[in-house]
Motif scaffolding. Structure first.
Motif, PDB file in Angstrom:
ATOM      1  N   ILE A 113     -22.496   0.040 -83.356  1.00  0.00           N
ATOM      2  CA  ILE A 113     -23.586   0.418 -82.187  1.00  0.00           C
ATOM      3  C   ILE A 113     -23.213   1.623 -81.555  1.00  0.00           C
ATOM      4  N   VAL A 136     -26.274   3.713 -82.959  1.00  0.00           N
ATOM      5  CA  VAL A 136     -27.382   4.133 -82.227  1.00  0.00           C
ATOM      6  C   VAL A 136     -27.623   5.250 -81.614  1.00  0.00           C
ATOM      7  N   LEU A 147     -29.366   7.649 -83.704  1.00  0.00           N
ATOM      8  CA  LEU A 147     -30.620   7.221 -83.938  1.00  0.00           C
ATOM      9  C   LEU A 147     -31.478   7.776 -82.650  1.00  0.00           C
ATOM     10  N   ALA A 167     -37.608   2.365 -82.504  1.00  0.00           N
ATOM     11  CA  ALA A 167     -36.597   1.691 -81.662  1.00  0.00           C
ATOM     12  C   ALA A 167     -36.931   0.246 -81.594  1.00  0.00           C
ATOM     13  N   MET A 199     -34.984  -1.192 -84.450  1.00  0.00           N
ATOM     14  CA  MET A 199     -33.524  -1.224 -84.394  1.00  0.00           C
ATOM     15  C   MET A 199     -33.135  -2.409 -83.454  1.00  0.00           C
ATOM     16  N   ILE A 234     -32.483  -5.729 -85.090  1.00  0.00           N
ATOM     17  CA  ILE A 234     -31.356  -6.008 -86.022  1.00  0.00           C
ATOM     18  C   ILE A 234     -30.576  -7.196 -85.405  1.00  0.00           C
ATOM     19  N   THR A 244     -26.757  -2.674 -89.102  1.00  0.00           N
ATOM     20  CA  THR A 244     -26.974  -1.578 -87.938  1.00  0.00           C
ATOM     21  C   THR A 244     -26.905  -0.041 -88.707  1.00  0.00           C
ATOM     22  N   VAL A 272     -30.267   0.590 -90.801  1.00  0.00           N
ATOM     23  CA  VAL A 272     -31.293   0.656 -89.959  1.00  0.00           C
ATOM     24  C   VAL A 272     -31.430   1.846 -89.055  1.00  0.00           C
ATOM     25  N   ALA A 273     -30.251   2.186 -88.535  1.00  0.00           N
ATOM     26  CA  ALA A 273     -30.042   3.390 -87.528  1.00  0.00           C
ATOM     27  C   ALA A 273     -30.094   4.756 -88.268  1.00  0.00           C
ATOM     28  N   THR A 278     -33.656   4.816 -90.634  1.00  0.00           N
ATOM     29  CA  THR A 278     -34.916   5.134 -89.905  1.00  0.00           C
ATOM     30  C   THR A 278     -34.791   6.555 -89.341  1.00  0.00           C
ATOM     31  N   CYS A 330     -32.300  -4.905 -95.105  1.00  0.00           N
ATOM     32  CA  CYS A 330     -32.659  -3.785 -94.146  1.00  0.00           C
ATOM     33  C   CYS A 330     -33.615  -2.833 -95.208  1.00  0.00           C
TER      34      CYS A 330
END
Length: 223
Positions: A67, A71, A74, A101, A104, A107, A140, A143-144, A147, A198
């Motif tokens: 993370i 994150v 992202l 957002a 994320m 998740i 994580t 998706v991060a 996205t 995902c």
């Protein structure tokens, strides 16, 4: 005479259905195999024994799914997208960013209960314990980085830039996935299941962004 707009919408609906259905079915199949301790699990364990070889490189690659690493990447991408769309006067410029957002944030809400429900033991390289299926670090990363890529792609003018960004995204996700398996943090099926989950989430985000963005709306100029 067929309406081109209706044909385009039908083609889009078919593509989205395929994007959602295939990974969802594969995720269901893998989950069933893990629950039933089926042949895929035994193959998974044999594959893990071949692949696991903990080293510094695999640990660094696995960290791409942390993370603390994914994150912030992202967040920077979402900030850039928001500024570009707002400056261009795009309609509802904040909506895709807010949706990303929220995705994320979903998740852990999805993965943590699944881990508790499945209670799959870890690999021999990990201390005794359960809760390894599906892989949260893989989810994580996917998706991060996924996205960020989905929202940045429309801002790029050239095909070369879009291919480079997509390639970078795939490399980051695959690198994190490989590191998690190589280091022994996860079984291969833990990682593949997260890819499937995902894929559904990112396809849903893509459909949402396509739906809320006006075809004739203001578009920010490419860099």
């Amino acid at each position: 005479m067929p309406n081109p707009a209706n044909q385009e919408r039908s083609a889009l609906a078919g593509s989205v259905a395929l994007l959602l259905a295939l990974p969802a079915l594969l995720f269901a199949l893998i989950t069933w195999q893990v629950v039933a301790d089926g042949p895929l699990v035994r193959l998974d364990e044999r594959l893990s024994r071949v692949l696991v070889n903990p080293d510094r490189c695999s640990e660094l690659l696995a960290d791409l799914g942390n993370i603390q690493v994914a994150v912030p990447v992202l967040a920077v991408a979402l900030g850039y997208v928001a500024v570009r769309h707002r400056r261009a006067g795009a309609d509802r410029w904040w909506l895709p960013v807010a949706a990303a957002a929220v995705l994320m944030a979903l998740i852990p809400a999805l993965v943590v209960p699944l881990k508790a429900l499945m209670a799959r033991p870890g690999t021999p390289a990990e201390p005794p314990g359960t809760g390894y299926y599906p892989s949260g670090h893989t989810a994580t990363a996917a998706v991060a980085y996924g996205t960020a890529t989905l929202l940045l792609l429309p801002l790029l003018r050239t095909a070369l830039a879009r291919r480079a960004l997509t390639t970078l995204c795939v490399a980051l996700v695959l690198g994190a996935s490989y590191g998690l398996v190589r280091r022994g943090y996860h079984w291969p099926l833990d990682v593949v299941a997260s890819w499937c989950l995902c894929a559904v989430l990112l396809s849903s985000l893509w459909l949402f962004v396509k739906t809320v963005t006006k075809p004739g709306g203001s578009q920010p100029p490419g860099p």
